[in-house]
Design an enzyme around this catalytic site. Structure first.
Site, mmCIF file in Angstrom:
data_model
loop_
_atom_site.group_PDB
_atom_site.id
_atom_site.type_symbol
_atom_site.label_atom_id
_atom_site.label_comp_id
_atom_site.label_asym_id
_atom_site.label_seq_id
_atom_site.Cartn_x
_atom_site.Cartn_y
_atom_site.Cartn_z
ATOM 1 N N SER A 12 0.851 -1.146 0.011
ATOM 2 C CA SER A 12 0.071 0.048 -0.041
ATOM 3 C C SER A 12 0.680 1.117 -0.030
ATOM 4 O O SER A 12 0.485 2.222 0.473
ATOM 5 C CB SER A 12 -0.871 -0.016 1.205
ATOM 6 O OG SER A 12 -0.143 -0.046 2.311
ATOM 7 N N GLN A 46 11.068 12.267 0.686
ATOM 8 C CA GLN A 46 11.281 13.586 1.211
ATOM 9 C C GLN A 46 11.440 14.560 0.051
ATOM 10 O O GLN A 46 10.432 15.553 -0.168
ATOM 11 C CB GLN A 46 12.545 13.709 1.879
ATOM 12 C CG GLN A 46 12.586 13.419 3.260
ATOM 13 C CD GLN A 46 13.858 13.619 4.255
ATOM 14 O OE1 GLN A 46 14.562 13.993 3.633
ATOM 15 N NE2 GLN A 46 13.799 12.969 5.280
ATOM 16 N N GLU A 130 17.584 18.693 -7.772
ATOM 17 C CA GLU A 130 18.292 17.528 -7.246
ATOM 18 C C GLU A 130 19.566 17.252 -7.855
ATOM 19 O O GLU A 130 19.590 17.466 -9.255
ATOM 20 C CB GLU A 130 17.241 16.505 -6.552
ATOM 21 C CG GLU A 130 16.419 16.969 -5.500
ATOM 22 C CD GLU A 130 15.622 15.744 -5.139
ATOM 23 O OE1 GLU A 130 15.521 14.842 -5.876
ATOM 24 O OE2 GLU A 130 14.745 16.001 -4.030
ATOM 25 N N HIS A 251 22.246 6.035 -0.495
ATOM 26 C CA HIS A 251 22.045 7.662 -0.434
ATOM 27 C C HIS A 251 23.004 8.191 0.329
ATOM 28 O O HIS A 251 23.639 7.559 1.360
ATOM 29 C CB HIS A 251 20.781 7.856 0.075
ATOM 30 C CG HIS A 251 20.206 9.538 -0.026
ATOM 31 N ND1 HIS A 251 20.904 10.515 0.460
ATOM 32 C CD2 HIS A 251 19.130 9.643 -0.815
ATOM 33 C CE1 HIS A 251 20.213 11.500 0.179
ATOM 34 N NE2 HIS A 251 19.115 11.118 -0.612
ATOM 35 N N ARG A 297 24.294 10.461 -7.574
ATOM 36 C CA ARG A 297 24.390 9.982 -6.310
ATOM 37 C C ARG A 297 25.436 8.877 -5.884
ATOM 38 O O ARG A 297 25.932 8.785 -4.963
ATOM 39 C CB ARG A 297 22.826 9.147 -6.009
ATOM 40 C CG ARG A 297 22.469 9.324 -4.661
ATOM 41 C CD ARG A 297 21.023 9.111 -4.774
ATOM 42 N NE ARG A 297 20.168 10.252 -4.390
ATOM 43 C CZ ARG A 297 18.821 9.841 -4.302
ATOM 44 N NH1 ARG A 297 18.357 8.900 -4.314
ATOM 45 N NH2 ARG A 297 17.896 10.987 -4.506
ATOM 46 N N HIS A 358 19.473 2.693 0.211
ATOM 47 C CA HIS A 358 18.271 3.566 0.172
ATOM 48 C C HIS A 358 17.433 3.019 -0.912
ATOM 49 O O HIS A 358 16.215 2.993 -0.689
ATOM 50 C CB HIS A 358 18.870 5.061 -0.398
ATOM 51 C CG HIS A 358 17.892 5.961 -0.734
ATOM 52 N ND1 HIS A 358 17.057 6.356 0.334
ATOM 53 C CD2 HIS A 358 17.353 6.685 -1.783
ATOM 54 C CE1 HIS A 358 16.249 7.291 -0.077
ATOM 55 N NE2 HIS A 358 16.411 7.628 -1.385
ATOM 56 N N ARG A 393 19.474 5.117 -10.166
ATOM 57 C CA ARG A 393 18.334 5.906 -10.262
ATOM 58 C C ARG A 393 18.571 7.514 -10.121
ATOM 59 O O ARG A 393 19.485 7.855 -9.336
ATOM 60 C CB ARG A 393 17.387 5.376 -9.313
ATOM 61 C CG ARG A 393 16.057 6.202 -9.261
ATOM 62 C CD ARG A 393 15.179 5.686 -8.177
ATOM 63 N NE ARG A 393 15.957 5.926 -6.671
ATOM 64 C CZ ARG A 393 15.499 7.136 -6.083
ATOM 65 N NH1 ARG A 393 14.383 7.758 -6.328
ATOM 66 N NH2 ARG A 393 16.061 6.948 -4.795
HETATM 67 P P1 FAD Z 1 6.435 1.223 -0.762
HETATM 68 O O1 FAD Z 1 5.967 2.701 -0.459
HETATM 69 O O2 FAD Z 1 7.696 0.902 -0.075
HETATM 70 O O3 FAD Z 1 5.277 0.280 -0.465
HETATM 71 C C1 FAD Z 1 5.541 -1.081 -0.142
HETATM 72 C C2 FAD Z 1 4.281 -1.629 0.555
HETATM 73 O O4 FAD Z 1 4.198 -2.951 0.437
HETATM 74 C C3 FAD Z 1 4.351 -1.485 2.021
HETATM 75 O O5 FAD Z 1 3.063 -0.869 2.188
HETATM 76 C C4 FAD Z 1 4.585 -2.463 2.765
HETATM 77 O O6 FAD Z 1 3.997 -2.934 4.019
HETATM 78 C C5 FAD Z 1 4.129 -3.595 1.821
HETATM 79 N N1 FAD Z 1 4.317 -4.772 1.707
HETATM 80 C C6 FAD Z 1 5.782 -5.310 1.588
HETATM 81 N N2 FAD Z 1 6.032 -6.651 1.713
HETATM 82 C C7 FAD Z 1 4.387 -6.981 2.135
HETATM 83 C C8 FAD Z 1 4.097 -8.369 2.143
HETATM 84 N N3 FAD Z 1 4.889 -9.471 2.083
HETATM 85 N N4 FAD Z 1 2.639 -8.257 2.194
HETATM 86 C C9 FAD Z 1 2.111 -7.416 2.233
HETATM 87 N N5 FAD Z 1 2.624 -6.165 2.205
HETATM 88 C C10 FAD Z 1 3.493 -6.108 2.021
HETATM 89 N N6 FAD Z 1 11.636 8.475 -4.152
HETATM 90 C C11 FAD Z 1 11.391 9.619 -4.842
HETATM 91 O O7 FAD Z 1 11.067 9.574 -6.087
HETATM 92 N N7 FAD Z 1 11.630 10.858 -4.332
HETATM 93 C C12 FAD Z 1 11.871 11.129 -3.058
HETATM 94 O O8 FAD Z 1 11.880 12.225 -2.694
HETATM 95 C C13 FAD Z 1 12.400 9.814 -2.478
HETATM 96 N N8 FAD Z 1 12.717 9.997 -1.140
HETATM 97 C C14 FAD Z 1 12.655 8.908 -0.414
HETATM 98 C C15 FAD Z 1 13.243 9.049 0.914
HETATM 99 C C16 FAD Z 1 13.184 8.025 1.834
HETATM 100 C C17 FAD Z 1 13.737 7.967 3.171
HETATM 101 C C18 FAD Z 1 13.236 6.733 1.341
HETATM 102 C C19 FAD Z 1 13.298 5.418 2.068
HETATM 103 C C20 FAD Z 1 12.637 6.509 -0.203
HETATM 104 C C21 FAD Z 1 12.684 7.586 -0.846
HETATM 105 N N9 FAD Z 1 12.462 7.649 -2.330
HETATM 106 C C22 FAD Z 1 12.284 8.687 -2.947
HETATM 107 C C23 FAD Z 1 12.103 6.097 -2.864
HETATM 108 C C24 FAD Z 1 10.675 6.161 -2.900
HETATM 109 O O9 FAD Z 1 9.978 6.531 -1.787
HETATM 110 C C25 FAD Z 1 10.296 4.641 -3.108
HETATM 111 O O10 FAD Z 1 11.104 3.959 -4.184
HETATM 112 C C26 FAD Z 1 8.714 4.323 -3.536
HETATM 113 O O11 FAD Z 1 7.937 5.106 -2.460
HETATM 114 C C27 FAD Z 1 8.475 2.963 -3.410
HETATM 115 O O12 FAD Z 1 7.035 2.879 -3.579
HETATM 116 P P2 FAD Z 1 6.317 1.487 -3.782
HETATM 117 O O13 FAD Z 1 4.891 1.686 -3.814
HETATM 118 O O14 FAD Z 1 7.016 0.824 -4.669
HETATM 119 O O15 FAD Z 1 6.800 0.783 -2.329
HETATM 120 C C1 SIN Z 2 15.998 12.612 -1.437
HETATM 121 O O1 SIN Z 2 15.023 13.481 -0.893
HETATM 122 O O2 SIN Z 2 17.008 12.999 -1.215
HETATM 123 C C2 SIN Z 2 15.615 11.321 -1.857
HETATM 124 C C3 SIN Z 2 15.093 11.456 -3.276
HETATM 125 C C4 SIN Z 2 15.093 10.144 -3.722
HETATM 126 O O3 SIN Z 2 15.465 9.066 -3.378
HETATM 127 O O4 SIN Z 2 14.738 10.223 -5.147
#
Ligand code: FAD
Ligand code: SIN
Length: 566
Positions: A12, A46, A130, A251, A297, A358, A393
């Site tokens: 989610s 962020q 960035e 990161h 990065r 990261h 990335r």
């Molecule tokens: P997620 O958002 O990680 O969601 C995964 C979901 O799957 C979660 O709800 C989890 O609980 C669920 N899940 C996992 N395994 C299971 C399972 N077995 N069963 C049921 N549920 C499960 N990217 C950017 O583009 N810009 C940014 O500014 C940026 N900043 C970041 C800052 C931080 C601190 C971090 C950690 C990452 C950042 N990223 C950024 C990367 C970006 O946030 C992620 O790549 C992106 O949010 C991934 O989205 P997603 O929906 O694929 O996975």
């Molecule tokens: C950040 O805010 O530096 C994270 C951005 C990203 O991971 O894409």
């Protein structure tokens, strides 16, 4: 217990929820998520979301920046379609209720004050810069973009009648009919109801993995606890192809503080002029790259790693004190507040920072609509390998990727076939398992695995360290397998089993890539080898091997039939 739905979505975050929202127009959706619905990497993002929205910017420039970061392994079609779809995805998020900072406001308003009027005002969005980006194109909500996006998506999904969200439900394994004498099709998943300790069978016409990344495979990470690579491990066990696992992005700037181990200091700080300094105050990034703090990065992370190893320092410093105090507080309210909580006033003193794991650039191989090689199984977001990121990335391209491929998958699944009767699949079999009396095995192996990955498979690698890592991971996997069959499954055990699989895949891909490229740097093969400009592909029972050459523009007719091989 057995549940059925048209679309079973696992996860989610931005990918799972934005898919669910669109898919709900075409059928019944069940979203399973292993903790509270908002808990995800998405919530902690962020910097923001990259999109070409300024008249002085261009799609070509965003494509080119993405390809430069990706070091020759991006799939050009994936890059082009993602970049071009970005403005439409931002508009979609705003329609779903997400707020972003506006240029006219010039900064992030106080957290509690902005309301719908600000969010929907017809003004231009404020754009941050960035590293690796040649223009200002980062749409953001202060420095808490992910929190706002996740809030809006959770609210939108909760308002839909035909979306059911099952929290504290963790997918254990995919249900593939071939295992039961049927065709090679994914029919759903076995899902652990964590609170009841029972495994439920959930069947879906389509099963969509949106499980995010795997930062927890490393000792130090910016990722929250949910990031254990479950989707990748499940897909691998089910026989799907996985690619480019060696490209783990570190990161450069995670807060270094004994009380807070996983707090990111956004790249956007460097975009707004923050300088990396040695402990004696001297800046060093110009010695490593002409773009200094705004180099890609991988280069910044390696430079910091080099400086720390050379000097023996436990961290370096990130300094934004030369910027105006009000500007810092307005643009980076989250970072300002969090640092202040641990006694660092970022308007007056530099921030101690270290690199941390990261983002996983590799993942489950999909085509340009999120389809895997297993019929019925789809993968979107960070768990997928679409070819967008290549070997590294570009900042703020991943929230974007999650939305773009969720949208494409939802379109491709609009007419999902509902005509077939549900297949007969056995309920989860507990076998001879009993409740565990030795949970210490899990914590011991968890710590050992993450530490060895950090020490042997980190920012700088070598053949010898990779061999050591492989040997130890194999031993740990034996113990984990024994434990898995002997005791009832728990979330901790399943996560341990999954990070061990992800660790194995990272090491196998890293060992097979006998060159340095993008995020994969090895002292034994320090040069880039043009003959290796291919994805590293791995499948259960098939060792990691180089796939099709990439970065070649395919003819449009290949778009839907290839598997992202460009
Ligand atoms: P997620 O958002 O990680 O969601 C995964 C979901 O799957 C979660 O709800 C989890 O609980 C669920 N899940 C996992 N395994 C299971 C399972 N077995 N069963 C049921 N549920 C499960 N990217 C950017 O583009 N810009 C940014 O500014 C940026 N900043 C970041 C800052 C931080 C601190 C971090 C950690 C990452 C950042 N990223 C950024 C990367 C970006 O946030 C992620 O790549 C992106 O949010 C991934 O989205 P997603 O929906 O694929 O996975
Ligand atoms: C950040 O805010 O530096 C994270 C951005 C990203 O991971 O894409």
């Amino acid at each position: 217990m057995r549940l059925t739905c048209d679309f079973l979505v696992i996860g989610s975050g931005i990918a799972g929820l934005s898919f669910a929202l669109e898919a709900a127009e075409h059928g019944e959706v069940i979203v399973v998520t292993k903790r509270a619905r908002e808990e995800s990497n998405t919530k902690y993002a962020q910097g923001g979301i990259a999109a070409v929205l300024d008249a002085s910017d261009s799609f070509d420039a965003h494509v080119s920046d993405t390809m430069v970061a990706g070091a020759g392994l991006n799939h050009i079609r994936a890059v082009e379609l993602t970049v071009k779809d970005a403005p439409a995805r931002i508009a979609m998020l705003r329609r779903a209720g997400a707020k972003f900072d506006l240029a006219s406001v010039g900064a992030h308003a106080d957290e509690s004050s902005p309301g719908p009027a600000l969010a929907h005002a017809e003004q231009d969005l404020d754009l941050h810069l960035e590293g690796g980006h040649s223009a200002r194109r980062i749409v953001h909500w202060g420095d808490m973009t992910g929190r706002e996006v996740e809030r809006a998506l959770v609210a939108a999904v909760s308002a839909k009648k035909n979306i059911r969200v099952l929290e504290e439900h963790m997918a254990v394994d995919l249900i593939t009919l071939a295992k039961y004498g049927g065709p090679e099709v994914c029919a759903g998943a076995y899902v652990l109801d964590v609170e009841r300790g029972k495994v439920v069978t959930i069947l879906g016409r389509a099963t969509v993995l949106a499980t995010g990344g795997a930062g927890k495979v490393y000792l130090y990470t910016t990722n929250p606890d949910v990031a254990t690579g479950d989707g990748i491990a499940m897909a691998f066990r089910a026989g799907a192809e996985v690619a480019n696992m060696e490209f783990y992005q570190f990161h450069p700037t995670c807060l270094y503080h004994p009380q807070v181990r996983d707090f990111l200091i956004s790249e956007a700080l460097r975009g707004e002029g923050a300088i990396l300094r040695r402990l004696d105050g001297t800046p060093f990034m110009k010695e490593f790259h002409p773009h200094a703090e705004l180099a890609p990065r991988d280069i910044v992370a390696r430079a910091i790693d080099h400086e720390m190893k050379r000097s023996g320092a436990e961290h370096v410093l990130l300094d934004i004190t030369h910027r105006d105090e009000a500007f810092i507080k307005e643009h980076f309210p989250g970072i300002y507040a969090q640092c202040l909580r641990v006694g660092i006033d970022i308007t007056r003193e530099p921030i101690p920072v270290v690199p941390a794991a990261h983002y996983l650039c590799g993942g489950i191989t999909t085509d340009l609509d999120g389809r895997t090689a297993i019929p019925g199984l789809w993968a979107i977001g960070e768990c997928a390998h679409t070819g967008l990121h290549g070997a590294n990335r570009l900042a703020s391209n991943s929230l974007l990727e999650g939305m773009v491929f969720a949208h494409r998958a939802a379109l491709a699944l609009a007419n999902v076939d509902r005509s077939k009767p549900w297949p007969e699949v056995p309920e989860w079999d507990v076998g001879e398992a009993v409740p565990s009396d030795e949970a210490v095995v899990i914590t011991q192996n968890w710590d050992e695995l993450r530490r060895l990955m950090w020490n042997y498979v980190g920012i700088v690698r070598s053949d010898k360290r990779l061999r050591r890592a492989a040997r130890r991971i194999a031993l740990l996997q034996e113990e984990i397998a024994e434990y898995y069959w002997k005791y009832f499954v728990t979330r901790d055990l399943l996560e341990l089993r999954n990070i061990a699989t992800v660790a194995q895949l990272i090491v196998e891909c890293a060992t097979a890539r006998r060159e340095s490229r993008g995020l994969h740097f090895t002292i034994d093969h320090p040069a880039t080898d043009s003959r290796m400009a291919r994805d590293m592909v791995i499948k259960r029972g098939v060792a990691a091997h180089l796939g099709q050459p990439v970065a070649v523009k395919p003819s449009p007719s290949h778009e839907h039939v290839g598997r992202g091989a460009g």
